[in-house]
Design an enzyme around this catalytic site. Structure first.
Site, short mmCIF file in Angstrom:
data_model
loop_
_atom_site.label_atom_id
_atom_site.label_comp_id
_atom_site.label_asym_id
_atom_site.label_seq_id
_atom_site.Cartn_x
_atom_site.Cartn_y
_atom_site.Cartn_z
N TRP A 1 28.70 58.06 39.28
CA TRP A 1 28.22 57.36 38.09
C TRP A 1 27.51 56.05 38.44
O TRP A 1 26.85 55.45 37.62
CB TRP A 1 29.38 57.06 37.14
CG TRP A 1 30.32 55.96 37.63
CD1 TRP A 1 30.85 55.82 38.88
CD2 TRP A 1 30.81 54.83 36.87
NE1 TRP A 1 31.66 54.71 38.94
CE2 TRP A 1 31.65 54.09 37.72
CE3 TRP A 1 30.64 54.41 35.56
CZ2 TRP A 1 32.31 52.92 37.30
CZ3 TRP A 1 31.30 53.25 35.15
CH2 TRP A 1 32.11 52.53 36.01
N ASP A 2 27.64 55.64 39.70
CA ASP A 2 27.00 54.40 40.17
C ASP A 2 25.52 54.39 39.79
O ASP A 2 24.95 53.36 39.44
CB ASP A 2 27.12 54.28 41.70
CG ASP A 2 28.56 54.34 42.20
OD1 ASP A 2 29.34 55.12 41.63
OD2 ASP A 2 28.89 53.64 43.17
N GLU B 1 40.25 53.13 38.94
CA GLU B 1 40.89 54.18 39.73
C GLU B 1 42.32 53.86 40.12
O GLU B 1 42.93 54.58 40.91
CB GLU B 1 40.02 54.48 40.95
CG GLU B 1 38.69 55.09 40.55
CD GLU B 1 37.89 55.64 41.69
OE1 GLU B 1 38.16 55.29 42.85
OE2 GLU B 1 36.96 56.45 41.43
N LYS C 1 41.87 48.12 39.32
CA LYS C 1 41.02 48.04 40.53
C LYS C 1 39.67 47.41 40.20
O LYS C 1 39.09 46.70 41.01
CB LYS C 1 40.82 49.46 41.06
CG LYS C 1 39.95 49.59 42.27
CD LYS C 1 39.74 51.06 42.64
CE LYS C 1 38.84 51.23 43.84
NZ LYS C 1 38.41 52.62 44.05
N GLN C 2 39.17 47.70 39.01
CA GLN C 2 37.77 47.34 38.73
C GLN C 2 37.52 47.26 37.22
O GLN C 2 38.35 47.69 36.43
CB GLN C 2 36.86 48.41 39.32
CG GLN C 2 37.02 49.79 38.68
CD GLN C 2 36.45 50.90 39.53
OE1 GLN C 2 37.19 51.60 40.21
NE2 GLN C 2 35.15 51.07 39.49
C1 BGC Z 1 34.88 53.23 42.72
C2 BGC Z 1 34.07 54.16 41.85
C3 BGC Z 1 32.71 54.38 42.50
C4 BGC Z 1 32.87 54.88 43.92
C5 BGC Z 1 31.54 55.00 44.63
C6 BGC Z 1 34.99 53.82 44.12
O1 BGC Z 1 35.68 52.96 44.95
O2 BGC Z 1 36.17 53.05 42.20
O3 BGC Z 1 33.91 53.59 40.58
O4 BGC Z 1 31.99 55.29 41.76
O5 BGC Z 1 33.67 53.97 44.64
O6 BGC Z 1 30.90 53.78 44.71
#
Ligand code: BGC
Length: 783
Positions: A371-372, A501, A614-615
């Protein structure tokens, strides 16, 4: 928030390495990686030093070209992907050795002086310059240029110049093709237990004739064929040398072409090497050889200088729109240029490829697209390079069939479910709690698509491709949840993972529910548009998708009744139904060296049971749809998430910075921005060797444009809410909007908007409506 010291000298447009050190090599290979969205090559050296898995990776990639292996599961569930997809490391053609009057140039012997390696971000060219004193005392100036051509998708080129300083003698160039290559799977993707181990390409054809080499090979697992080749040109003191006696030899997996010349003291000889890659994903296998030979011949006849000229023109055009100028902080300006440079390098442009989370700069995340692209990269490209943005959306359109199949596997009888990780359009995530459960990918794609449609006004795209994506993604939202009696008949979506995550398989993830609702709303809007303006297209879709406008009834009800978790006491939206029940997180119980690597050191259940994140998750939804919340509400949520977010993902700080701007926390926003702007350049996550963090790189552009300048496009309206950090005197950027080009310049006192191209543009500044005609400027006073 801790800040790191800059690794490279601060120069706005260049990244410069002033000393060659083995311990920095692996990281620097990513820093100096070049790409054009199709070919990617790491910043390795022509000398091909024998680095091991901890110190370097010769990496050459073609977007979309992957190898598959059977995935080994301890316990596979129904629907687990059975075949992996890994971006495959391809034959290396950069290898050039130079033997200077009997002594081979290597930076590991003799003496290297005046060494610099410069990434010219303005021009898209990599340069290396040094003076080498051989063990015998002979001195040579070496000057090498490299580019991966934006004008010629299949071509990269190297110009290798050698000037004898104090001797007359023989200069021998030994130019190679090396196909005995393999991925660094264990090092670059340590948590996966499958993947391309060993050499995965079987050679079908290896030939060399004089200066022209050709290789064709087929992968063992995915059965894809790749072809590559190289061709050369020699010059002496600016004159093309036509009577070169090329000696050539082909092995089973390599080729060598060598040529010798006599040089006088002070004379300069140049080798131009043209390299071409193509694959059976682009054409029938049988056509590859002729194609590669033709491309090489065309590049050679155009010549290196022409390629360099075209490269500069391409980059100039890119920067003309995409550059963000910051007056008052060169360090951040450099970081921003670096980030934008890697973004434009990495985006697939052929409609059949996407953009990896690591671009084409390394093997991290197996080269997968996530999804980035849609949530971080596309918003930048939509406003600056809408053509490229459309191509990335085309990739999602092209892979709708695979997404439909995936939806059926997940039990949805209608619609499409996009994969969390992929290259070929099929799901490649092997751990579903962190993978397939991230259903929000569907809404992310539809969000980016809707943004594209609003910003460009490209209604043809809506009719031809966009509406189909919106309908198919919406149908999965209409099937995945239910109107739960225990929640007052509200629509609930259970067992999904949101962007965060560390909280997985949750019920009613706030971000997912919000984005799903907006996905449904956009789908309703698209169908209504077609009904009124393009009934033929609607009819076509009804037939193709076995779709009926009656489905809109359910979609509307879900939009109205979507459930959102709410905590009355703190008056915030918890990330999901269970979030407030989880155990408070105590970072002090985690040894510092393990803090950033929780999944590597703790059982997932331990992580999931804690109330931390985490984010950016709920906060991201509030950034994108800030028109649906009051500022006070966003502030309360921001304060809450600020306490519990660990920012262990590189996708987090830029989003917090944007929301901090929205609520007037400018100092905090500035700190977040400063960290994201230099995250990769200063290797904040200590894993830059595995490749760039494309999402954060694009996120820094968003942090300025959507953050400090407060840009949003909602319901077709372009909005600004300009601010300026106290550390800056001025910043400026340009946006493309419905065919117009708008320049925005913000100083401490005012925001100035000038329509550079296009007949007219309308937008709002802090709610005030503005209409500008061609060439006009509007000034908004900030104080
Ligand atoms: C992140 C995801 C991201 C992926 C690739 C993961 O560590 O939690 O949101 O899509 O890295 O960048």
């Amino acid at each position: 928030m801790e800040f790191k010291k800059p690794i490279y000298p601060i120069k706005q447009w260049n990244i410069t390495e002033t000393e060659f050190k083995k311990e920095n090599n692996y990281r620097n290979e990513t820093t100096f990686a070049l790409s054009n969205g199709y070919i990617g090559t790491r910043g390795t050296f022509e000398e091909a030093y024998p680095f091991d898995v901890d110190t370097g990776l010769e990496g050459n990639f073609v977007n979309g070209f992957y190898e598959s292996n059977e995935i080994r599961y301890g316990e596979a569930n129904f629907g687990s992907p059975l075949l992996s997809q890994s971006l495959l490391n391809l034959p290396n053609l950069k290898e050039i050795h130079v033997i200077l009057d009997g002594e081979e140039f290597t930076m590991e012997q003799g003496e290297v002086k005046e060494y610099t390696r410069i990434l010219h971000m303005k021009d898209g060219i990599l340069e290396r310059k040094l003076t080498w004193t051989a063990p015998s005392g002979k001195v040579t100036e070496i000057h090498i240029f490299r580019l991966v051509s934006f004008a010629r998708k299949n071509i990269m080129a190297i110009r290798y110049q050698v000037k004898s300083v104090n001797y007359a003698g023989t200069v021998e160039f030994v130019s190679k093709m090396q196909a005995d290559v393999e991925n660094h799977t264990r090092k670059t993707n340590p948590i996966v237990d499958y993947g391309p181990f060993g050499r995965r390409l079987d050679p079908d054809k290896v030939t060399v004739e004089k200066d022209t080499a050709y290789y064709e090979g087929t992968t063992k697992g995915s059965h894809l064929t790749m072809a590559c080749g190289s061709s050369h040109e020699l010059w002496c003191d600016g004159q093309k040398v036509t009577d070169v006696n090329w000696m050539a030899e082909a092995g089973e997996m390599d080729t060598i072409s060598n040529a010798s010349m006599q040089v006088k003291e002070g004379e300069c000889v140049t080798l131009d090497k043209f390299i071409c890659y193509s694959t059976s994903l682009d054409m029938e296998k049988e056509k590859l050889e002729a194609f590669v030979q033709d491309e090489l011949a065309a590049a050679k006849s155009e010549g290196y200088e022409k390629l360099e000229e075209q490269q500069k023109v391409y980059m100039q055009n890119f920067w003309k729109t995409a550059d963000v100028e910051i007056k008052g902080n060169e360090e951040l300006q450099q970081g921003l240029h670096f980030n934008l440079f890697h973004i434009i390098q990495s985006a697939g442009r052929d409609g059949r490829t996407g953009m990896g989370a690591k671009g084409l700069s390394g093997e991290g995340y197996e080269g997968h697209y996530f999804w980035d692209t849609e949530m971080y990269v596309l918003p930048v490209l939509i406003f600056t390079e809408p053509e490229t943005a459309r191509k990335l959306l085309d990739y999602r359109y092209a892979t709708l069939p695979q997404a439909r199949d995936r939806a059926r596997i997940l039990g949805h009888m209608k619609g499409a479910l996009y994969p969390w990780r992929t290259i070929n359009g099929e799901e490649a995530s092997t751990y579903y709690p962190l993978g397939t459960a991230q259903y929000h990918i569907n809404a992310d794609i539809s969000y980016a698509l809707s943004l594209y449609l609003q910003v460009t006004g490209d209604v043809d795209y809506l009719k031809e491709k966009g509406a189909e994506i919106l309908i198919e993604t919406a149908r999965v939202w209409a099937d995945v949840g239910s109107f739960a009696e225990c929640k007052g008949g509200k629509y609930c979506i259970c067992d999904v993972t949101g962007p965060d995550e560390y909280n997985v398989l949750v019920d009613n993830n706030f971000y997912t529910n919000l984005m799903a609702r907006e996905n449904l709303r956009d789908a309703v809007g698209a169908v209504e548009y077609l009904k009124e303006h393009a009934p033929e297209d609607l009819k076509r879709l009804e037939e193709k998708l076995d779709f009926s406008v009656e489905e809109l009834g359910l979609w509307r009800e879900i939009i109205e009744k979507m459930y959102f978790p709410y905590d009355e006491k703190r008056q915030v939206y918890p990330m999901d139904d269970g979030f407030m029940m989880r155990k408070p997180w105590d970072e002090n119980k985690i040894p510092p060296e393990k803090r950033a690597w929780l999944y590597e050191n703790y059982h997932p259940l331990f992580i999931m049971r804690h109330r931390m994140s985490k984010q950016a998750d709920a906060i991201l939804g509030m950034y994108l749809h800030n028109d649906l919340f009051t500022e006070e509400e966003i502030r309360r949520n921001y304060d809450f998430y600020q306490e519990v977010t660990l920012h262990h993902s590189s996708l987090s700080t830029c989003i917090f910075g944007i929301v901090a701007c929205d609520i007037g926390y400018l100092d905090e926003a500035y700190k977040y921005f400063s960290q994201s702007a230099r995250m990769d350049l200063d290797d904040y996550h200590n894993n830059f060797y595995a490749g760039i963090h494309a999402a954060n790189m694009a996120g820094t552009w968003q942090a300025i444009v959507n953050g400090f300048a407060g840009v949003r496009c909602q319901n077709g309206v372009l909005k600004f809410k300009p601010t300026i950090p106290k550390e800056w005197e001025e910043y400026a950027f340009r946006l493309k909007f419905k065919g117009a080009l708008l320049e925005v310049r913000i100083t401490k006192d005012e925001a100035e908007f000038t329509l550079l191209e296009g007949g007219e543009i309308s937008f709002t500044v802090r709610g005030k409506e503005v209409v500008l005609k061609s060439g006009e400027t509007y000034t908004y006073l900030l104080s």
